[in-house]
Design an enzyme around this catalytic site. Structure first.
Site, PDB file in Angstrom:
ATOM      1  N   CYS A  52      -0.233  -1.921 -21.768  1.00  0.00           N
ATOM      2  CA  CYS A  52       0.741  -2.035 -20.674  1.00  0.00           C
ATOM      3  C   CYS A  52       0.170  -1.444 -19.394  1.00  0.00           C
ATOM      4  O   CYS A  52       0.266  -2.045 -18.315  1.00  0.00           O
ATOM      5  CB  CYS A  52       2.036  -1.304 -21.011  1.00  0.00           C
ATOM      6  SG  CYS A  52       2.904  -1.904 -22.456  1.00  0.00           S
TER       7      CYS A  52
ATOM      8  N   CYS B 211       1.940   2.996 -23.867  1.00  0.00           N
ATOM      9  CA  CYS B 211       1.277   1.750 -24.251  1.00  0.00           C
ATOM     10  C   CYS B 211       0.044   1.516 -23.371  1.00  0.00           C
ATOM     11  O   CYS B 211       0.172   1.153 -22.201  1.00  0.00           O
ATOM     12  CB  CYS B 211       2.277   0.607 -24.119  1.00  0.00           C
ATOM     13  SG  CYS B 211       1.565  -1.036 -24.203  1.00  0.00           S
TER      14      CYS B 211
END
Length: 107
Positions: A33, A30
């Site tokens: 993230c 991600c």
């Protein structure tokens, strides 16, 4: 630095904590993230003693991830006294917005 937690340590580190805990549900794949990680690590130091910040890798910890119905990354959930009290999904918050949000739960 944010503490890494897993399915085995979640209850001890999050649910039994005596202060609010921000759980960052993240994944290695991600990009948002990974972009948020340095900010959360910094806030873990800045807000130490007020709010505890932990990270849970969703790929390796399916039990907790599904228990809290986390479907998108990053998902940030604030826990107080063992209960989820607030959530943000996505990486749209600035450092200042995150601090204000977390401090509102620490009061």
């Amino acid at each position: 630095m944010a503490l890494d937690v897993d399915d085995a340590s979640f209850a001890r580190e999050v649910l039994a904590a005596d202060q609010p805990v921000l759980v960052d549900f993240w994944a290695e794949w991600c990009a948002p993230c990974l972009a948020m990680a340095p900010t959360l690590d910094e806030l873990a130091v800045t807000l130490a003693g007020t709010v505890k910040i932990v990270k849970l890798d969703v790929a390796g910890n399916p039990a907790i991830t599904s228990q809290y119905n986390v479907r998108n990354m990053p998902t940030l959930i604030v826990f107080k006294q063992g209960q989820p009290v607030d959530m943000k999904v996505g990486a749209g918050q600035s450092r200042v917005q995150l601090i204000k949000w977390l401090e509102s739960h620490a009061a």
